[in-house]
Design a protein around this motif. Structure first.
Motif, mmCIF file in Angstrom:
data_model
loop_
_atom_site.group_PDB
_atom_site.id
_atom_site.type_symbol
_atom_site.label_atom_id
_atom_site.label_comp_id
_atom_site.label_asym_id
_atom_site.label_seq_id
_atom_site.Cartn_x
_atom_site.Cartn_y
_atom_site.Cartn_z
ATOM 1 N N ASP A 1 -26.095 -36.131 -52.601
ATOM 2 C CA ASP A 1 -26.390 -37.558 -52.565
ATOM 3 C C ASP A 1 -27.077 -37.760 -51.081
ATOM 4 O O ASP A 1 -26.581 -37.555 -49.993
ATOM 5 C CB ASP A 1 -25.346 -38.296 -52.695
ATOM 6 N N CYS B 1 -27.543 -40.988 -49.511
ATOM 7 C CA CYS B 1 -27.573 -42.537 -49.424
ATOM 8 C C CYS B 1 -28.134 -42.975 -48.108
ATOM 9 O O CYS B 1 -28.254 -42.061 -47.175
ATOM 10 C CB CYS B 1 -25.836 -43.111 -49.664
ATOM 11 N N HIS C 1 -31.449 -42.614 -56.695
ATOM 12 C CA HIS C 1 -30.137 -42.975 -56.410
ATOM 13 C C HIS C 1 -30.225 -44.409 -55.887
ATOM 14 O O HIS C 1 -29.605 -44.981 -55.132
ATOM 15 C CB HIS C 1 -29.570 -41.998 -55.384
ATOM 16 N N HIS D 1 -29.354 -49.155 -52.193
ATOM 17 C CA HIS D 1 -27.852 -48.769 -52.255
ATOM 18 C C HIS D 1 -26.890 -49.782 -51.411
ATOM 19 O O HIS D 1 -26.288 -49.274 -50.505
ATOM 20 C CB HIS D 1 -27.779 -47.596 -51.446
ATOM 21 N N PRO E 1 -25.035 -45.650 -57.069
ATOM 22 C CA PRO E 1 -24.432 -45.706 -55.934
ATOM 23 C C PRO E 1 -22.991 -45.856 -56.056
ATOM 24 O O PRO E 1 -22.692 -46.803 -56.776
ATOM 25 C CB PRO E 1 -25.241 -47.086 -55.239
ATOM 26 N N GLY E 2 -22.421 -45.183 -55.220
ATOM 27 C CA GLY E 2 -20.670 -45.331 -55.478
ATOM 28 C C GLY E 2 -20.116 -44.901 -56.584
ATOM 29 O O GLY E 2 -18.958 -44.840 -57.038
ATOM 30 N N HIS F 1 -22.215 -35.119 -50.040
ATOM 31 C CA HIS F 1 -23.152 -36.101 -49.510
ATOM 32 C C HIS F 1 -23.908 -35.277 -48.426
ATOM 33 O O HIS F 1 -23.218 -34.588 -47.592
ATOM 34 C CB HIS F 1 -22.554 -37.091 -48.756
HETATM 35 ZN ZN LIG Z 1 -24.733 -42.796 -52.596
#
Ligand SMILES: [Zn+2]
Length: 325
Positions: free
Chosen positions: A123, A125, A187, A191, A236-237, A280
């Motif tokens: 990911d 983010c 994604h 976010h 997200p999350g 991540h």
């Molecule tokens: Zn994320």
């Protein structure tokens, strides 16, 4: 080699140019015109021509191509789903709704492995830190020459793409040189996250969220950067509710969760064959990356004898859908 690949990738981007009028368009392109029957998901303008984004309902592979000369049969999204109900694409959309009511980790979280190994998803983010390049370098060094290109999923946000041009070009270089085969996962664009907000009103569930914009502007920015959006979406999350899942599916996308978020799972719990591993790569969760690198060291011997592999997300999900039905 990387430098040559990098300049090639940069060239491709320059040629790609800005994306305009990006919108959902659901239609069917017959095999006689598209080479095989394809489902059209989007239309847009780029480099002076109208283009479409398509998915092959059997392989789940997506592709952008010119629209000129094609006689597309437009369909409501429901009709697209009905016409692909017996194919992996229609099935994965349906399956991703089945556990959609839970707030956490909706969508596909495990896939059918073609042997020992996992599906790696990374990911990206929004982050102020640089890309955790050692993850990609280690993965490539470990799996070459057993697997070339190394398949992995990268879930990317619009804001990360905006802020990390060099890192993005570097990733594209690894793809252009044939070292990595990337499934680009949406994604969301922003976010958003509120530290003090409850789960039921956080991330994309935060009031005022424009889900259409979150989805489409991320895809458009991917295309401007020379990346082809896949049919997969990662919340997200990993936070969502049934309404949100249905909204995402109505854009022809399949939410993809994870049954092995390495920074959050117990230390003694290793991913199982077919796990969709989540780490991540944005520099914010080195502990997850470290655990994955330790796993690669542990499996080193099996990897060298091809008994432990990384699997392609599209292939694994497709096989899982075929097994279940
Ligand atoms: Zn994320």
């Amino acid at each position: 080699m990387l430098t040559a690949a990098l300049s090639l990738a940069l060239l491709a981007t320059l040629k790609a140019g800005p994306v305009k009028d990006y919108a959902p368009l659901f239609a069917e392109c017959r095999a006689e015109e598209c080479g095989r029957r394809l489902i059209v998901l989007r239309s847009f303008r780029q480099a002076g021509e109208r283009r479409i984004l398509t998915v092959d309902p059997r392989t789940l592979e997506t592709e952008a191509r010119p629209m000129k000369g094609l006689h597309l049969r437009r369909l409501p999204v429901e009709a697209v789903r009905a016409s692909t109900a017996d194919e992996p694409y229609g099935r994965v959309l349906l399956d991703s709704e089945t556990n959609g009511a839970s707030h956490q980790d909706a969508g596909i979280v495990h896939a059918l492995p073609a042997g020992n190994g996992v599906v790696l998803t990374v990911d990206l983010c929004p982050s102020a830190r640089p890309l955790d390049r050692r993850l990609f370098e280690a993965v490539i060094a470990t799996f070459l020459p057993e697997e070339r290109p190394v398949p992995l999923g990268i879930a990317v946000t619009g804001r990360w793409m905006e802020k990390h041009r060099d890192d993005l070009a570097w990733l594209r270089g690894l793809q252009a040189s044939g070292e990595m085969a990337v499934t680009w996962i949406n994604h969301s664009y922003n976010h958003r996250y509120g530290k003090d907000l409850p789960v039921s009103r956080n991330f994309l569930l935060e009031p005022g969220t424009d889900i259409r914009k979150e989805i489409l502007s991320t895809e458009a920015l991917m295309l401007e950067n020379g990346l082809t959006p896949s049919i997969f979406f990662r919340f997200p999350g990993l936070i969502s509710d049934l309404d949100l899942v249905k909204r995402v599916v109505s854009f022809g996308l399949a939410p993809i969760g994870s049954d092995a978020w390495l920074a959050k799972t117990a230390k003694d719990r290793q991913p199982s064959p077919g796990s969709i591993v989540l780490v991540h790569g944005n520099g914010n969760e080195p502990v997850g990356v470290n655990r994955f690198l330790a796993l690669l060291r542990e499996e080193g011997r099996a990897i060298r004898s091809r008994d432990w592999l990384l699997f392609d997300l599209r292939d694994s999900v497709r096989l899982e859908e075929i097994r279940k039905h």
